[in-house]
Design a protein around this motif. Structure first.
Motif, PDB file in Angstrom:
ATOM      1  N   GLY A 176       0.806  -1.208   0.000  1.00  0.00           N
ATOM      2  CA  GLY A 176       0.000   0.000   0.000  1.00  0.00           C
ATOM      3  C   GLY A 176       0.838   1.256   0.000  1.00  0.00           C
ATOM      4  N   TRP A 177       0.196   2.338  -0.386  1.00  0.00           N
ATOM      5  CA  TRP A 177       0.782   3.672  -0.308  1.00  0.00           C
ATOM      6  C   TRP A 177      -0.078   4.542   0.603  1.00  0.00           C
ATOM      7  CZ3 TRP A 177       5.456   5.078  -2.068  1.00  0.00           C
ATOM      8  CH2 TRP A 177       6.039   4.317  -3.095  1.00  0.00           C
ATOM      9  N   PHE A 178       0.580   5.267   1.477  1.00  0.00           N
ATOM     10  CA  PHE A 178      -0.064   6.232   2.353  1.00  0.00           C
ATOM     11  C   PHE A 178       0.648   7.566   2.208  1.00  0.00           C
ATOM     12  CE2 PHE A 178      -1.312   2.209   3.987  1.00  0.00           C
ATOM     13  CZ  PHE A 178      -2.509   2.386   4.668  1.00  0.00           C
ATOM     14  N   ARG A 179       0.002   8.622   2.657  1.00  0.00           N
ATOM     15  CA  ARG A 179       0.646   9.928   2.651  1.00  0.00           C
ATOM     16  C   ARG A 179       0.318  10.671   3.934  1.00  0.00           C
ATOM     17  NH1 ARG A 179      -3.054  12.258  -2.281  1.00  0.00           N
ATOM     18  NH2 ARG A 179      -5.008  12.522  -1.101  1.00  0.00           N
ATOM     19  N   GLN A 180       1.209  11.561   4.294  1.00  0.00           N
ATOM     20  CA  GLN A 180       1.018  12.352   5.495  1.00  0.00           C
ATOM     21  C   GLN A 180       1.470  13.778   5.221  1.00  0.00           C
ATOM     22  OE1 GLN A 180       2.836  10.767   9.062  1.00  0.00           O
ATOM     23  NE2 GLN A 180       1.342  11.827  10.332  1.00  0.00           N
ATOM     24  N   ALA A 193       4.158   0.682   2.220  1.00  0.00           N
ATOM     25  CA  ALA A 193       3.879  -0.233   3.321  1.00  0.00           C
ATOM     26  C   ALA A 193       3.580  -1.629   2.804  1.00  0.00           C
ATOM     27  CB  ALA A 193       2.698   0.280   4.154  1.00  0.00           C
ATOM     28  N   ALA A 194       3.875  -2.617   3.630  1.00  0.00           N
ATOM     29  CA  ALA A 194       3.629  -4.015   3.303  1.00  0.00           C
ATOM     30  C   ALA A 194       2.794  -4.659   4.394  1.00  0.00           C
ATOM     31  CB  ALA A 194       4.944  -4.772   3.129  1.00  0.00           C
ATOM     32  N   GLN A 206      -2.965   0.607  10.499  1.00  0.00           N
ATOM     33  CA  GLN A 206      -2.786  -0.473  11.465  1.00  0.00           C
ATOM     34  C   GLN A 206      -2.824  -1.854  10.844  1.00  0.00           C
ATOM     35  OE1 GLN A 206      -4.872   2.108  11.772  1.00  0.00           O
ATOM     36  NE2 GLN A 206      -4.045   3.228  13.528  1.00  0.00           N
ATOM     37  N   THR A 207      -3.306  -1.962   9.623  1.00  0.00           N
ATOM     38  CA  THR A 207      -3.360  -3.259   8.957  1.00  0.00           C
ATOM     39  C   THR A 207      -2.062  -3.615   8.234  1.00  0.00           C
ATOM     40  OG1 THR A 207      -4.358  -2.314   6.950  1.00  0.00           O
ATOM     41  CG2 THR A 207      -5.854  -3.100   8.679  1.00  0.00           C
TER      42      THR A 207
END
Length: 128
Positions: free
Chosen positions: A35-39, A97-98, A113-114
């Motif tokens: 996955g990709w996240f951003r902050q 993320a993995a 959290q997943t």
């Protein structure tokens, strides 16, 4: 276990494009959902996109649909996020993320959290 390193961030003009890369170590990359996240400054880390271990299933946050594309190349132990039509509001640190849990449908994995493993992040800055 997997180690992740992002690259490809930078400064771009509004309307421009970037391709972010996530390089993974280990021999079990194909077993992980990604996955990709951003902050952004002052905000919580938020979901952008996720992809199933085999790459056959993807899911995006609404703002990313039609604008960003997540993909992976398991032969290269790599995942990518193509960012198109960038706007200043997309300025953020983007994280790779993995996740080892692949028991749910792909769209389930929108919460940080997943995920089990994270890269260091790469800065994307979009100027107006």
């Amino acid at each position: 276990q997997v180690q992740l390193v992002e690259s490809g961030g930078g400064l771009v003009q509004a309307g421009g494009s970037l391709r972010l890369s996530c390089a993974a170590s280990g021999r079990t990359f194909s077993n992980y959902g990604m996955g990709w996240f951003r902050q952004a400054p002052g905000k919580e880390r938020e979901f952008v996109a996720t992809i199933s271990p085999g790459g056959d299933s993807t899911y995006y946050t609404d703002s990313a649909k039609g604008r960003f594309t997540i993909s992976r190349d398991n032969a290269k132990n790599a995942m990518y996020l193509q960012l198109n039509s960038l706007r200043p509001e997309y300025t953020a640190v983007y994280y790779c993320a993995a996740r080892s849990d692949t028991s749910h449908v792909t769209r389930y994995y929108t919460r940080p959290q997943t995920y089990d493993y994270w890269g260091q992040g790469t800065q994307v800055t979009v100027s107006s």
